[in-house]
Design a protein around this motif. Structure first.
Motif, PDB file in Angstrom:
ATOM      1  N   ARG A 222       0.821  -1.218   0.000  1.00  0.00           N
ATOM      2  CA  ARG A 222       0.000   0.000   0.000  1.00  0.00           C
ATOM      3  C   ARG A 222       0.854   1.268   0.000  1.00  0.00           C
ATOM      4  O   ARG A 222       0.492   2.273  -0.594  1.00  0.00           O
ATOM      5  N   ALA A 223       1.973   1.203   0.714  1.00  0.00           N
ATOM      6  CA  ALA A 223       2.829   2.398   0.839  1.00  0.00           C
ATOM      7  C   ALA A 223       3.790   2.537  -0.336  1.00  0.00           C
ATOM      8  O   ALA A 223       4.457   3.564  -0.472  1.00  0.00           O
ATOM      9  N   GLY A 224       3.881   1.493  -1.168  1.00  0.00           N
ATOM     10  CA  GLY A 224       4.815   1.554  -2.303  1.00  0.00           C
ATOM     11  C   GLY A 224       6.268   1.476  -1.856  1.00  0.00           C
ATOM     12  O   GLY A 224       7.136   2.115  -2.466  1.00  0.00           O
ATOM     13  N   VAL A 225       6.536   0.693  -0.797  1.00  0.00           N
ATOM     14  CA  VAL A 225       7.916   0.521  -0.321  1.00  0.00           C
ATOM     15  C   VAL A 225       8.272  -0.964  -0.391  1.00  0.00           C
ATOM     16  O   VAL A 225       7.426  -1.809  -0.666  1.00  0.00           O
ATOM     17  N   ARG A 226       9.540  -1.271  -0.118  1.00  0.00           N
ATOM     18  CA  ARG A 226       9.995  -2.664  -0.199  1.00  0.00           C
ATOM     19  C   ARG A 226       9.962  -3.333   1.170  1.00  0.00           C
ATOM     20  O   ARG A 226      10.337  -2.711   2.175  1.00  0.00           O
ATOM     21  N   PHE A 227       9.555  -4.596   1.203  1.00  0.00           N
ATOM     22  CA  PHE A 227       9.699  -5.424   2.402  1.00  0.00           C
ATOM     23  C   PHE A 227      10.337  -6.729   1.956  1.00  0.00           C
ATOM     24  O   PHE A 227       9.758  -7.483   1.175  1.00  0.00           O
ATOM     25  N   GLU A 228      11.573  -6.967   2.415  1.00  0.00           N
ATOM     26  CA  GLU A 228      12.332  -8.116   1.934  1.00  0.00           C
ATOM     27  C   GLU A 228      12.805  -8.982   3.095  1.00  0.00           C
ATOM     28  O   GLU A 228      13.046  -8.463   4.203  1.00  0.00           O
ATOM     29  N   LEU A 229      12.949 -10.271   2.825  1.00  0.00           N
ATOM     30  CA  LEU A 229      13.438 -11.220   3.835  1.00  0.00           C
ATOM     31  C   LEU A 229      14.763 -11.813   3.366  1.00  0.00           C
ATOM     32  O   LEU A 229      14.939 -12.061   2.163  1.00  0.00           O
ATOM     33  N   THR A 230      15.651 -12.071   4.321  1.00  0.00           N
ATOM     34  CA  THR A 230      16.917 -12.722   3.992  1.00  0.00           C
ATOM     35  C   THR A 230      17.363 -13.544   5.199  1.00  0.00           C
ATOM     36  O   THR A 230      16.934 -13.286   6.324  1.00  0.00           O
ATOM     37  N   ASP A 231      18.228 -14.529   4.931  1.00  0.00           N
ATOM     38  CA  ASP A 231      18.834 -15.261   6.050  1.00  0.00           C
ATOM     39  C   ASP A 231      20.299 -14.848   6.219  1.00  0.00           C
ATOM     40  O   ASP A 231      21.099 -15.596   6.776  1.00  0.00           O
ATOM     41  N   ASN A 232      20.606 -13.647   5.739  1.00  0.00           N
ATOM     42  CA  ASN A 232      21.992 -13.179   5.789  1.00  0.00           C
ATOM     43  C   ASN A 232      22.023 -11.788   6.439  1.00  0.00           C
ATOM     44  O   ASN A 232      21.487 -10.820   5.887  1.00  0.00           O
ATOM     45  N   MET A 233      22.646 -11.706   7.620  1.00  0.00           N
ATOM     46  CA  MET A 233      22.669 -10.446   8.374  1.00  0.00           C
ATOM     47  C   MET A 233      23.400  -9.349   7.594  1.00  0.00           C
ATOM     48  O   MET A 233      22.992  -8.181   7.616  1.00  0.00           O
ATOM     49  N   ASP A 234      24.483  -9.724   6.898  1.00  0.00           N
ATOM     50  CA  ASP A 234      25.243  -8.724   6.127  1.00  0.00           C
ATOM     51  C   ASP A 234      24.386  -8.101   5.030  1.00  0.00           C
ATOM     52  O   ASP A 234      24.436  -6.886   4.809  1.00  0.00           O
ATOM     53  N   ASP A 235      23.583  -8.938   4.360  1.00  0.00           N
ATOM     54  CA  ASP A 235      22.730  -8.411   3.288  1.00  0.00           C
ATOM     55  C   ASP A 235      21.752  -7.381   3.841  1.00  0.00           C
ATOM     56  O   ASP A 235      21.465  -6.372   3.197  1.00  0.00           O
ATOM     57  N   ALA A 236      21.231  -7.661   5.037  1.00  0.00           N
ATOM     58  CA  ALA A 236      20.277  -6.721   5.638  1.00  0.00           C
ATOM     59  C   ALA A 236      20.971  -5.402   5.978  1.00  0.00           C
ATOM     60  O   ALA A 236      20.418  -4.316   5.760  1.00  0.00           O
ATOM     61  N   PHE A 237      22.179  -5.486   6.494  1.00  0.00           N
ATOM     62  CA  PHE A 237      22.895  -4.273   6.918  1.00  0.00           C
ATOM     63  C   PHE A 237      23.358  -3.410   5.734  1.00  0.00           C
ATOM     64  O   PHE A 237      23.511  -2.201   5.873  1.00  0.00           O
ATOM     65  N   ARG A 238      23.599  -4.069   4.590  1.00  0.00           N
ATOM     66  CA  ARG A 238      24.210  -3.342   3.475  1.00  0.00           C
ATOM     67  C   ARG A 238      23.344  -2.142   3.058  1.00  0.00           C
ATOM     68  O   ARG A 238      22.160  -2.285   2.799  1.00  0.00           O
ATOM     69  N   ASP A 239      23.934  -0.952   3.115  1.00  0.00           N
ATOM     70  CA  ASP A 239      23.280   0.306   2.698  1.00  0.00           C
ATOM     71  C   ASP A 239      22.086   0.702   3.565  1.00  0.00           C
ATOM     72  O   ASP A 239      21.253   1.514   3.138  1.00  0.00           O
ATOM     73  N   ALA A 240      22.004   0.141   4.766  1.00  0.00           N
ATOM     74  CA  ALA A 240      20.882   0.511   5.649  1.00  0.00           C
ATOM     75  C   ALA A 240      21.128   1.893   6.256  1.00  0.00           C
ATOM     76  O   ALA A 240      22.267   2.293   6.512  1.00  0.00           O
ATOM     77  N   ASP A 241      20.025   2.613   6.495  1.00  0.00           N
ATOM     78  CA  ASP A 241      20.080   3.905   7.200  1.00  0.00           C
ATOM     79  C   ASP A 241      19.890   3.712   8.698  1.00  0.00           C
ATOM     80  O   ASP A 241      20.314   4.559   9.488  1.00  0.00           O
ATOM     81  N   VAL A 242      19.192   2.656   9.049  1.00  0.00           N
ATOM     82  CA  VAL A 242      18.925   2.340  10.457  1.00  0.00           C
ATOM     83  C   VAL A 242      19.045   0.833  10.612  1.00  0.00           C
ATOM     84  O   VAL A 242      18.502   0.082   9.783  1.00  0.00           O
ATOM     85  N   VAL A 243      19.740   0.379  11.666  1.00  0.00           N
ATOM     86  CA  VAL A 243      19.798  -1.070  11.934  1.00  0.00           C
ATOM     87  C   VAL A 243      19.245  -1.315  13.345  1.00  0.00           C
ATOM     88  O   VAL A 243      19.552  -0.580  14.282  1.00  0.00           O
ATOM     89  N   ILE A 244      18.398  -2.342  13.442  1.00  0.00           N
ATOM     90  CA  ILE A 244      17.868  -2.748  14.753  1.00  0.00           C
ATOM     91  C   ILE A 244      18.087  -4.252  14.879  1.00  0.00           C
ATOM     92  O   ILE A 244      17.210  -5.055  14.548  1.00  0.00           O
ATOM     93  N   PRO A 245      19.298  -4.669  15.297  1.00  0.00           N
ATOM     94  CA  PRO A 245      19.580  -6.086  15.469  1.00  0.00           C
ATOM     95  C   PRO A 245      19.290  -6.505  16.905  1.00  0.00           C
ATOM     96  O   PRO A 245      19.815  -5.913  17.848  1.00  0.00           O
ATOM     97  N   LYS A 246      18.450  -7.509  17.050  1.00  0.00           N
ATOM     98  CA  LYS A 246      18.127  -7.990  18.404  1.00  0.00           C
ATOM     99  C   LYS A 246      17.726  -9.454  18.355  1.00  0.00           C
ATOM    100  O   LYS A 246      17.339  -9.955  17.311  1.00  0.00           O
ATOM    101  N   SER A 247      17.767 -10.083  19.499  1.00  0.00           N
ATOM    102  CA  SER A 247      17.447 -11.505  19.575  1.00  0.00           C
ATOM    103  C   SER A 247      15.959 -11.731  19.756  1.00  0.00           C
ATOM    104  O   SER A 247      15.251 -10.862  20.271  1.00  0.00           O
ATOM    105  N   TRP A 248      15.489 -12.898  19.325  1.00  0.00           N
ATOM    106  CA  TRP A 248      14.163 -13.372  19.692  1.00  0.00           C
ATOM    107  C   TRP A 248      14.164 -14.885  19.685  1.00  0.00           C
ATOM    108  O   TRP A 248      15.102 -15.510  19.189  1.00  0.00           O
ATOM    109  N   GLY A 249      13.116 -15.458  20.269  1.00  0.00           N
ATOM    110  CA  GLY A 249      13.071 -16.906  20.446  1.00  0.00           C
ATOM    111  C   GLY A 249      12.453 -17.618  19.253  1.00  0.00           C
ATOM    112  O   GLY A 249      11.963 -16.995  18.315  1.00  0.00           O
TER     113      GLY A 249
END
Ligand code: CP
Length: 344
Positions: A222-249
């Motif tokens: 609806r917002a015309g933005v991207r939502f992507e999934l990956t199993d690679n932390m580096d890919d998520a961090f690449r070119d990010a403006d904000v990173v929120i890395p945290k653990s979950w169960g």
């Protein structure tokens, strides 16, 4: 600046999904206004003599204290309640608890976050019967008080136009306990509504609830933005403006067997936010974490204590956003406020 008025008296704050974009904008503006008033020591006693019941099924530092300090500053009072000291631990129903507490006071806030499938349902049952607003202080699905503070913090740092900005929400290793899924779930649902391209990263054993992924996909569409999934932390961090890395169960086992989540987590100890990973993000990218952080595991000290970290501003905003949620859902008369100055 034009003074505005708002009131959401009696509304429940259970997930951000149930509030419109315009309503969330109002919450952010009132949060900013209350922050200004707090800093300047201007009076803002919008809830004189009102009582909020804070019911905890889990531990807390920020949430409990932002609500307790916040209601005091608004002129009211909080009762701190732990579920294990209430009759709920003997099986008293959410219906009876909701009706009784709402006859004694003006709002009920609940944290019930550790068992997938339980917390949000419990809150909805209390809300169904309570004649007072019910506020989600973190459940199994969402942590709307945290994500509202996160959005406020990101806007303060980057401005209100977040289009084209990339947020990395990533799983990270923590040995302390199997943390709830509700922060990453809440982030992917809310930030896709407010213009951010969101990438979610986690090892395959740590999926989020399917309904929250579906909501994030739909919000992004609806917002015309991207939502992507990956199993690679580096890919998520690449070119990010904000990173929120945290653990979950682990969704499947964390309720009945949280130790199993921790056992599996030990296979992914390299999922850590360190200086090398921060270099993959854009220069000056924000490091955020809702806290408590497992220092040395989820994040290295040089990152969380470094110049890109905004974790204390983020935690501070829990106070101002909690006050806005209470003021707008509990006040008898409209709240007057000056809209926030969020920059470009
Ligand atoms: N972030 C957060 O909710 O902190 P607490 O668990 O200390 O309340």
């Amino acid at each position: 600046m034009t003074t505005r008025k708002a009131l959401f008296k009696g509304r429940d704050w259970l997930t951000t999904q149930e509030w419109s974009g315009a309503e969330i904008e109002t919450l952010l503006d009132v949060s900013a206004d209350l922050k200004r008033k707090f800093k300047r020591r201007l009076p803002h006693r919008f809830l004189p003599d009102q009582t909020i019941f804070l019911m905890f099924f889990d531990k807390s530092t920020r949430t409990r204290n932002s609500f307790e300090a916040g209601i005091t500053q608004l002129g009211g009072h909080a009762h701190f309640l732990t579920a294990d000291a209430m009759q709920v631990s003997h099986g008293e129903s959410p219906k009876d608890t909701g009706i009784i507490l709402s006859r004694y006071g003006h709002a009920i806030a609940i944290r019930h976050d550790l068992i997938p499938g339980e917390g949000n349902s419990y809150m909805r049952e209390v809300a169904k019967w309570a004649d007072a607003p019910v506020i989600n202080m973190q459940c199994d699905v969402d942590h709307p008080c945290q994500t509202l503070a996160d959005l406020m913090t990101i806007r303060e740092k980057l401005g209100s136009n977040l289009r084209g900005r990339k947020l990395a929400v990533s799983w990270a290793y923590a040995p302390s306990y199997a943390k709830p899924l509700s922060v990453p779930q809440g982030l992917i649902m809310l930030m896709t509504r407010f213009g951010m391209d969101v990438t979610l990263a986690h090892p395959r054993e740590y999926p989020l609830m399917p309904e929250t992924l579906e909501a994030a996909r739909e919000n992004a569409r609806r917002a015309g933005v991207r939502f992507e999934l990956t199993d690679n932390m580096d890919d998520a961090f690449r070119d990010a403006d904000v990173v929120i890395p945290k653990s979950w169960g682990c969704l499947d086992t964390m309720g009945a067997a949280p130790a199993e989540s921790l056992r599996i987590a030990r296979q992914h100890q390299d999922w850590r936010c360190d200086a090398a990973r921060m270099k993959l993000a854009r220069a000056g990218a924000l490091y955020m974490h809702p806290l408590p952080a497992d220092r040395g595991n989820e994040v290295t000290d040089d990152v969380i204590d470094g110049p890109q970290s905004v974790v204390y501003d983020e935690a501070e905003n829990r106070l101002h956003t909690a006050k806005a949620i209470m003021a707008l859902t509990m006040a008898d008369a409209e709240i007057e406020y000056e809209p926030g100055d969020w920059g470009a």
